[in-house]
Enzyme design. Structure first.
Site, PDB file in Angstrom:
ATOM      1  CE1 TYR A 164      -6.408 -11.451   4.776  1.00  0.00           C
ATOM      2  CE2 TYR A 164      -4.526 -12.152   3.189  1.00  0.00           C
ATOM      3  CZ  TYR A 164      -5.072 -11.088   4.029  1.00  0.00           C
ATOM      4  OH  TYR A 164      -4.468 -10.029   4.209  1.00  0.00           O
ATOM      5  CG  ASP A 266      -8.549 -14.672  -4.023  1.00  0.00           C
ATOM      6  OD1 ASP A 266      -7.572 -14.444  -4.780  1.00  0.00           O
ATOM      7  OD2 ASP A 266      -8.588 -14.088  -2.814  1.00  0.00           O
ATOM      8  CE  LYS A 294      -0.348 -14.755  -1.507  1.00  0.00           C
ATOM      9  NZ  LYS A 294       0.253 -14.249  -0.416  1.00  0.00           N
TER      10      LYS A 294
END
Ligand SMILES: Cc1ncc(COP(=O)(O)O)c(C=O)c1O
Length: 461
Positions: A164, A266, A294
């Site tokens: 994802y 990522d 995040k």
């Protein structure tokens, strides 16, 4: 990853025995959900937040706990879906943010704060020579794909199946693959995740299987002439948690370097979590470009991407054109302040030894408790990130995870939630986290409550 299924939202299944305690303790949350459902599609602000019979509604959060509107105190292992590694409302972060709010909310102009922040990020991840800010992990992966295309003059991007990378159309490929497609098509077939994504986008994406080096090498080599970049979650958390094995990342690094393909890590989820310098520090592999979000914002909306100077220079205006990158809220001073205060705490010596110790005590404790009850589980974890799969087999790849027992996972998850423990992103194909705020007592209590579920699962109830 969860594509909301109509049966989940509209045809609520009968309440299972292990859900009864949750339902009896969340009457206000249920009423809230019914109200929200009239104005919010599926009653939630983000699809992944929904789980049946209905999600609980949070009033406030402090340390390792969420407090819901029914007055329940819940040990939280979802942690804002990753950012809250210090726990909620850390006093030093809140203090710094409060002071910044008094200096103006939004500049829309350069600030020393932004460069100070980049210096801190570069201290953690020296592979980042230049950096640009963004506001979400989605943006942080979208922009470097474009930069890589400009840099290489090639158009396709390879991503791991199940991984994802956010909500843009290029990222929403091969996130979940319907069983029929999975078995019928060749591995690198790209399938859009949900409706509304133009078919032509799938043609520009190439799928490879994380942790299966033979197949990965074959796919990347075969498509090398058209591949601008390989993007990888260095610990794949899309679809669960899969820790790299057998020097997978090192091999990916060497192959992409040989073939002239940009390697994008990522690290939206792994950055500042599996080490201060993310997975690239933990596994000793240097990507060309890194995406962060995040924890990078310490609970505030901050993200970005950066890496090799020659690649990032594609953004600089020059004759012959450049790559567009912008954003009204980029480097928002409140977010940068929250991020900087968080990273400063995380940069202190010994921090990650403690973070890993807390994570290991939960993940290993759960595994041991399940095994003692005779329940087959595979716990896949690295430090403070992991997932528990109900299976008697090793789970090393996303495909391995497709056959695990979701009903047993739901039994454990809902039983625990009913007793005040929220085991992370609320789906069997996700993951959960620990924070520096979780005490030994929190961990022990979470294992004891899980043990009650394991006992019932072992009895077949
Ligand atoms: C690895 C990874 N990349 C990108 C994203 C997208 O981030 P955001 O939700 O901030 O857009 C996520 C979100 O969970 C993620 O885990």
């Amino acid at each position: 990853m969860v594509l909301l299924r109509a049966s989940e939202v509209f045809n609520m299944p009968a309440i299972a025995s292990y859900e009864k305690e949750y339902v009896s303790r969340t009457r206000r949350s249920k009423a809230h959900f019914e109200r929200a459902n009239k104005v919010l599609p599926a009653g939630v602000e983000s699809n992944v937040r929904f789980f049946p019979p209905y999600p609980f509604c949070v009033k406030r959060a402090k340390g390792p706990y969420l407090y819901d509107i029914d007055g329940n105190k819940i040990i939280d292992y979802a942690l804002g879906y990753g950012p809250m590694i210090l726990g909620h409302d850390h006093p030093a972060v809140t203090r710094a943010v409060r002071a910044q709010v008094g200096n103006g909310m939004m500049f829309g102009a350069s600030s020393e704060l932004a460069v100070e922040y980049i210096d801190m990020v570069r201290k953690a991840m020296p592979s980042i020579e230049m950096f640009r800010f963004a506001n979400s992990g989605t943006e942080a992966t979208m922009h470097p794909m474009r930069v890589a295309r400009a840099f290489t003059g090639k158009e396709k991007i390879a991503k791991a199946e199940g991984a994802y990378h956010g909500g843009h159309d290029y990222a929403l490929q091969g996130v979940d693959i319907p069983g029929s497609e999975l078995r019928a098509k060749t591995r690198q077939h790209s399938v859009p995740f949900g409706k509304g994504i133009p078919k032509c986008i799938s043609d520009l994406m190439v799928m490879y299987p994380f942790n299966d080096w033979g197949a990965t090498e074959e796919v990347i080599t075969r498509n090398a002439d058209e591949l601008a970049a390989v993007i990888v979650e260095p610990v794949q958390a899309g679809g669960g948690c899969f820790v790299p094995r057998d020097d997978y990342l090192g091999r990916l690094r060497r192959l992409t370097a040989d073939l002239g393909i940009v390697l994008i890590f990522d690290e939206v989820l792994t950055g500042f979590r599996v080490a201060f310098g993310g997975a690239q520090e933990r596994y000793g592999v240097k990507p060309d470009i890194t995406c962060i979000a995040k924890i990078a914002g310490g609970g505030y909306q901050l993200a970005g991407f950066g890496g090799r100077r020659d690649i990032m220079q594609e953004i600089v205006p020059k004759s012959g054109g450049n790559v567009y990158h912008g954003g009204t809220y980029n480097a928002h001073p409140v977010s940068v302040t929250g991020g900087l205060a968080t990273l400063e705490i995380l940069s202190r010596p010994g921090t990650y030894r403690r973070i890993d110790m807390i994570g290991d005590s939960l993940f290993h404790g759960l595994r041991d408790a399940a095994k003692d009850r005779g329940v087959d589980v595979w716990v896949e974890s690295v430090g403070s990130l992991g997932q528990m799969y109900f299976t008697d087999k090793e789970v090393a790849t996303w495909r391995d995870s497709l056959d695990v027992d979701h009903e047993k996972w739901r039994h454990w998850f809902m039983h625990s939630l009913g007793r005040g423990v929220f085991f992370g992103v609320p789906h069997a194909d996700e993951h959960f986290f620990t924070s520096l705020a979780h005490s030994d007592t929190d961990i022990q209590r979470s294992i004891e409550i899980s043990d009650e579920a394991f006992k019932e699962i072992a009895r077949g109830r």
